[in-house]
Design a protein around this motif. Sequence first.
Motif, short mmCIF file in Angstrom:
data_model
loop_
_atom_site.label_atom_id
_atom_site.label_comp_id
_atom_site.label_asym_id
_atom_site.label_seq_id
_atom_site.Cartn_x
_atom_site.Cartn_y
_atom_site.Cartn_z
N VAL A 118 -15.06 -6.78 -4.93
CA VAL A 118 -15.69 -6.33 -6.17
C VAL A 118 -14.82 -5.36 -6.96
N GLY A 119 -13.54 -5.22 -6.57
CA GLY A 119 -12.59 -4.48 -7.39
C GLY A 119 -12.27 -3.07 -6.96
N ASN A 120 -12.81 -2.59 -5.83
CA ASN A 120 -12.43 -1.28 -5.32
C ASN A 120 -11.00 -1.35 -4.77
N SER A 121 -10.12 -0.50 -5.27
CA SER A 121 -8.71 -0.66 -4.96
C SER A 121 -8.29 0.04 -3.68
N LEU A 122 -7.31 -0.57 -3.01
CA LEU A 122 -6.66 0.01 -1.84
C LEU A 122 -5.23 0.42 -2.13
N GLN A 130 6.08 -3.49 -7.55
CA GLN A 130 7.45 -2.99 -7.36
C GLN A 130 7.95 -3.17 -5.93
N SER A 131 7.06 -3.64 -5.05
CA SER A 131 7.47 -3.88 -3.66
C SER A 131 7.89 -5.34 -3.50
N ASP A 132 8.35 -5.67 -2.30
CA ASP A 132 8.69 -7.07 -2.02
C ASP A 132 7.57 -7.75 -1.24
N VAL A 133 6.37 -7.18 -1.29
CA VAL A 133 5.22 -7.73 -0.59
C VAL A 133 4.60 -8.85 -1.41
N ASN A 134 4.31 -9.97 -0.75
CA ASN A 134 3.62 -11.08 -1.38
C ASN A 134 2.17 -11.08 -0.89
N PRO A 135 1.22 -10.66 -1.74
CA PRO A 135 -0.17 -10.53 -1.27
C PRO A 135 -0.81 -11.86 -0.90
N TRP A 136 -0.24 -12.96 -1.33
CA TRP A 136 -0.82 -14.27 -1.02
C TRP A 136 -0.49 -14.73 0.39
N SER A 137 0.58 -14.16 0.95
CA SER A 137 1.01 -14.65 2.26
C SER A 137 1.25 -13.55 3.29
N ASP A 138 1.57 -12.35 2.86
CA ASP A 138 1.99 -11.31 3.80
C ASP A 138 0.79 -10.62 4.44
N VAL A 139 0.90 -10.43 5.77
CA VAL A 139 -0.08 -9.66 6.53
C VAL A 139 0.54 -8.30 6.84
N GLN A 144 2.46 -0.42 8.03
CA GLN A 144 3.14 -0.94 6.85
C GLN A 144 2.40 -0.59 5.57
N TYR A 145 1.07 -0.61 5.63
CA TYR A 145 0.26 -0.21 4.48
C TYR A 145 0.54 1.24 4.12
N ARG A 146 0.56 2.12 5.12
CA ARG A 146 0.80 3.54 4.86
C ARG A 146 2.21 3.76 4.31
N GLU A 147 3.17 3.01 4.82
CA GLU A 147 4.54 3.13 4.32
C GLU A 147 4.61 2.74 2.84
N LEU A 148 3.76 1.77 2.47
CA LEU A 148 3.78 1.28 1.09
C LEU A 148 3.05 2.23 0.14
N VAL A 149 1.85 2.72 0.54
CA VAL A 149 1.02 3.46 -0.41
C VAL A 149 0.75 4.91 -0.01
N GLY A 150 1.06 5.29 1.22
CA GLY A 150 0.76 6.64 1.67
C GLY A 150 -0.72 6.85 1.90
N ALA A 151 -1.20 8.06 1.68
CA ALA A 151 -2.63 8.38 1.88
C ALA A 151 -3.37 8.07 0.59
N TYR A 152 -3.67 6.81 0.37
CA TYR A 152 -4.25 6.38 -0.90
C TYR A 152 -5.75 6.68 -0.93
N GLN A 153 -6.19 7.33 -2.00
CA GLN A 153 -7.61 7.62 -2.20
C GLN A 153 -8.15 6.81 -3.36
N HIS A 154 -9.37 6.33 -3.19
CA HIS A 154 -10.03 5.58 -4.25
C HIS A 154 -10.06 6.45 -5.52
N PRO A 155 -9.66 5.90 -6.67
CA PRO A 155 -9.53 6.74 -7.87
C PRO A 155 -10.84 7.32 -8.38
#
Length: 396
Positions: A118-122, A130-139, A144-155
């Motif tokens: 429903v659109g809540n972002s991670l 800007q990353s080399d992650v392909n959301p359609w195929s990459d697990v 790895q998530y933390r390396e990419l976004v750090g301590a991400y908080q819902h806006p």
Amino acid sequence: MERLIGTTARGIRAPIVRQGDDIVSVVVDSVINAAAHEHFELRDRDVIAVTEAVVARAQGNYVTVDHIASDVRSKFEDGTLGVIFPILSRNRFAICLKGIASGVDKIVLMLSYPSDEVGNSLMDLDTLDQSDVNPWSDVLSEAQYRELVGAYQHPYTGVDYVAYYRELISKAGCEAEIIFANDPRAILDYTERVLCCDIHTRRRTQRLLEAAGAAKTLCLDELLDAPVDGSGYNEAYGLLGSNKATEETVKLFPRDCNAVVNDIQRRILEDTGKQVEVMIYGDGAYKDPVAKIWELADPVVSPGSTAGLEGTPNEVKLKYLADTEFADLRGEALREAIVSYIRDKEKDLVGKMVAQGTTPRHLADLIGSLADLVSGSGDKGTPIVLVQGYFDNYAT
């Protein structure tokens, strides 16, 4: 004299509803009292919309965390359970997750990214682009998530949902592993027993998993679809449409909704002589253009409505008529021509150019969305909405 006001929607104040209250009498009395106090009259084809929350509360349709855990244990064997595609919500899913985790030994929680259903972002979309992650195929693993976004908080909520859900699972005495993927079949590398927690795409998710060899799949509407140790239940939606009531209880979607709306319709006719339409509504079906969050976390906008709310609008576009068919007319001649056109319009305008740009959505979804916006979700105290003039048009 012609009416100079079209559709109006009034929030109707009502008493605080408790378990065991006669919800039909509460609604009927509240609407009639409001009409008398505010000096307006009910009319045929008015719509009385009642929020699902007060209907379920009157029914006492609640379950506890222990009920959820018991149902999970009875439907899945001990061991590891894949819990995939839940929405990120303290109100909607967190307490359900607490119960699910209490019923198994380990959960592999698979979250969709960059946002939930429903659109809540991670994560921020620019970061993903800007990353080399392909959301359609990459697990992605949690690391790895933390390396990419750090301590991400819902806006908007300020919650780190990954940390929050991990903590909920762990506190329930369950081992947690969190991964991120958008292909539901990715979970089968971790477990063959899967609980599909998406709302509107759940049947596709379940179908893909079963075709890929999953040993057992269930959706949230298949948990608490029958009573557990005397609990509430919803045979059609199970845990879908549930809301947090307390730290240990969940209010389910209401049951027997068509019986409720038909009884309200009958009582209004008996007491006022007016043939109104009635619906029960939950979330409206609209998307916030700023937050990018789709409001519809319930499985449907309306779990019950009277027969007059079936179908879709059959409307012509006034500006199309004014700019094309009657472009050479002005003033009263233009008004009369359009009124005549509307009165003689075809009964089914689907696919006709004159209907282009009208809203091809079900009446119950449109009116339920209007009612949800009027009543709000906070402290307005108007769980009933009276919509008048919705079925009027320029020729009325």
